[in-house]
Design a protein around this motif. Structure first.
Motif, PDB file in Angstrom:
ATOM      1  N   UNK A 147      55.719  43.503  34.198  1.00  0.00           N
ATOM      2  CA  UNK A 147      55.840  42.412  33.228  1.00  0.00           C
ATOM      3  C   UNK A 147      55.790  41.047  33.907  1.00  0.00           C
ATOM      4  N   UNK A 148      55.176  41.015  35.075  1.00  0.00           N
ATOM      5  CA  UNK A 148      54.839  39.790  35.789  1.00  0.00           C
ATOM      6  C   UNK A 148      53.642  40.076  36.682  1.00  0.00           C
ATOM      7  N   UNK A 149      52.891  39.053  36.999  1.00  0.00           N
ATOM      8  CA  UNK A 149      51.739  39.229  37.879  1.00  0.00           C
ATOM      9  C   UNK A 149      52.208  39.462  39.314  1.00  0.00           C
ATOM     10  N   UNK A 161      48.224  42.260  27.848  1.00  0.00           N
ATOM     11  CA  UNK A 161      48.588  41.628  26.586  1.00  0.00           C
ATOM     12  C   UNK A 161      49.809  40.733  26.768  1.00  0.00           C
ATOM     13  N   UNK A 162      49.987  39.820  25.822  1.00  0.00           N
ATOM     14  CA  UNK A 162      51.171  38.970  25.777  1.00  0.00           C
ATOM     15  C   UNK A 162      52.090  39.461  24.664  1.00  0.00           C
ATOM     16  N   UNK A 163      53.372  39.315  24.870  1.00  0.00           N
ATOM     17  CA  UNK A 163      54.334  39.651  23.819  1.00  0.00           C
ATOM     18  C   UNK A 163      55.541  38.736  23.930  1.00  0.00           C
ATOM     19  N   UNK A 164      56.211  38.538  22.810  1.00  0.00           N
ATOM     20  CA  UNK A 164      57.419  37.727  22.829  1.00  0.00           C
ATOM     21  C   UNK A 164      58.652  38.618  22.811  1.00  0.00           C
ATOM     22  N   UNK A 198      65.286  38.121  34.807  1.00  0.00           N
ATOM     23  CA  UNK A 198      64.799  36.881  35.397  1.00  0.00           C
ATOM     24  C   UNK A 198      64.167  35.987  34.327  1.00  0.00           C
ATOM     25  N   UNK A 199      63.437  36.618  33.382  1.00  0.00           N
ATOM     26  CA  UNK A 199      62.847  35.847  32.291  1.00  0.00           C
ATOM     27  C   UNK A 199      63.937  35.177  31.449  1.00  0.00           C
ATOM     28  N   UNK A 200      64.991  35.929  31.161  1.00  0.00           N
ATOM     29  CA  UNK A 200      66.095  35.384  30.345  1.00  0.00           C
ATOM     30  C   UNK A 200      66.826  34.275  31.088  1.00  0.00           C
ATOM     31  N   UNK A 201      67.103  34.503  32.382  1.00  0.00           N
ATOM     32  CA  UNK A 201      67.791  33.480  33.179  1.00  0.00           C
ATOM     33  C   UNK A 201      66.953  32.206  33.270  1.00  0.00           C
ATOM     34  N   UNK A 256      63.936  28.436  20.731  1.00  0.00           N
ATOM     35  CA  UNK A 256      62.495  28.561  20.965  1.00  0.00           C
ATOM     36  C   UNK A 256      62.166  29.911  21.594  1.00  0.00           C
ATOM     37  N   UNK A 257      60.936  30.355  21.457  1.00  0.00           N
ATOM     38  CA  UNK A 257      60.610  31.730  21.816  1.00  0.00           C
ATOM     39  C   UNK A 257      60.487  31.947  23.325  1.00  0.00           C
ATOM     40  N   UNK A 258      60.671  33.193  23.712  1.00  0.00           N
ATOM     41  CA  UNK A 258      60.459  33.629  25.098  1.00  0.00           C
ATOM     42  C   UNK A 258      59.263  34.581  25.076  1.00  0.00           C
ATOM     43  N   UNK A 259      58.349  34.422  26.026  1.00  0.00           N
ATOM     44  CA  UNK A 259      57.179  35.285  26.092  1.00  0.00           C
ATOM     45  C   UNK A 259      57.027  35.901  27.477  1.00  0.00           C
ATOM     46  N   UNK A 260      56.218  36.933  27.535  1.00  0.00           N
ATOM     47  CA  UNK A 260      55.864  37.517  28.828  1.00  0.00           C
ATOM     48  C   UNK A 260      54.466  38.135  28.726  1.00  0.00           C
TER      49      UNK A 260
END
Length: 292
Positions: A147-149, A161-164, A198-201, A256-260
């Motif tokens: 879920x990260x490059x 793909x992208x998702x929120x 890490x995305x949430x932090x 606001x939204x979070x995406x990955x």
């Protein structure tokens, strides 16, 4: 020193008994005792302390035990890989996934297997990006979903793909809300150092806010169970919720939204069989079709 001797020593430590270990290994206790004494003589130091009632492991024995377990594991892993080459002209495809992708990847593999009925697969779950990178570079797996490059010169990382992310709530809460802020909600989040955490932090750092974390878990499934118990609200990928329709729970957009972005990764130097190339193509085609 032979692998069999290492296995004998490991079994003694695991069982904490020569008698039990001998029974499990189907050899006599005197033979097992003689083997350990021979090993200690070769090494020049004691591995175990014996008394009339029990045994204990020495400090050097502890270090030897750790190394022995690693060597035995590597030996069996290597023999399994060599056996795979002899067993079939189409070695098993080894793919690592993340929890939220389990539903759709099973659909793709089923379609692939219908076209390649003799193909075998090994599916593992790797959540840590560094671990995934190393296993790809060591050729331990063919493909890895992340879920990260992966930013490494030896790895090809293709976006799928992208998702929120959404916040999971009990069914009777926030019924009339299309979105909600999670700034002050009691949150159930993944443990560090998983990428989702890490995305949430990073999200809260960007908001210049501190998350109200009430619980840390390893899996979305566990987080879902605690939301059922009304112990907090879980932040999960939308596709996980869509794939596993959870009764009595709502998934609400975060404001606001979070995406990955989800990626498929593989080592650039690795040569793929036609079956492996076909699976990679099918994974990419699945999401190209979904987008349209």
């Amino acid at each position: 020193m032979k692998i069999l001797q290492l296995e004998y020593f490991i079994e003694i430590v695991n069982q904490n008994s020569f008698t039990k270990a001998a029974r499990t290994l189907h050899i006599s206790q005197p033979s097992l005792t003689a083997t350990i004494k021979k090993m200690e003589a070769q090494l020049g130091y004691p591995l175990l302390k014996r008394t009339t009632k029990d045994i204990s492991i020495t400090e050097k024995g502890i270090q030897f035990y750790k190394h022995a377990k690693t060597l035995v594991h590597q030996y069996h892993q290597t023999m399994e890989q060599l056996y795979d080459l002899k067993l079939s002209q189409t070695p098993k495809i080894k793919l690592s996934i993340i929890e939220s992708t389990a539903h759709w990847i099973s659909t793709v593999i089923k379609a692939h297997n219908l076209e390649n009925p003799d193909q075998h697969y090994q599916i593992t779950e790797i959540l840590d990006l560094n671990t995934l990178t190393q296993k790809l570079l060591d050729f331990e797996i063919h493909f890895g979903i992340s879920n990260d490059k992966i930013k490494h010169e030896g790895i090809t990382s293709i976006p799928l793909y992208n998702e929120d992310y959404v916040v999971l709530t009990p069914k009777d809460e926030y019924q009339n809300h299309t979105s909600v802020s999670i700034k002050h909600l009691p949150l159930i989040v993944p443990i560090k150092p998983y990428q989702v955490r890490m995305h949430i932090d990073d999200y809260f750092t960007h908001l210049q806010a501190r998350p109200n974390i009430v619980m840390e878990v390893e899996r979305f499934e566990v987080a879902t169970n605690f939301v059922h118990q009304r112990m907090g609200y879980a932040v999960i990928p939308r596709i996980y919720y869509q794939s596993f329709k959870t009764n009595h729970l709502n998934a609400i957009q975060i404001r606001p939204k979070i995406e990955r972005t989800i990626y498929i990764n593989f080592a650039k130097k690795r040569q793929f069989s036609p079956q492996m190339t076909a699976l990679l193509d099918q994974i990419q085609h699945f999401w190209r079709f979904k987008k349209h």
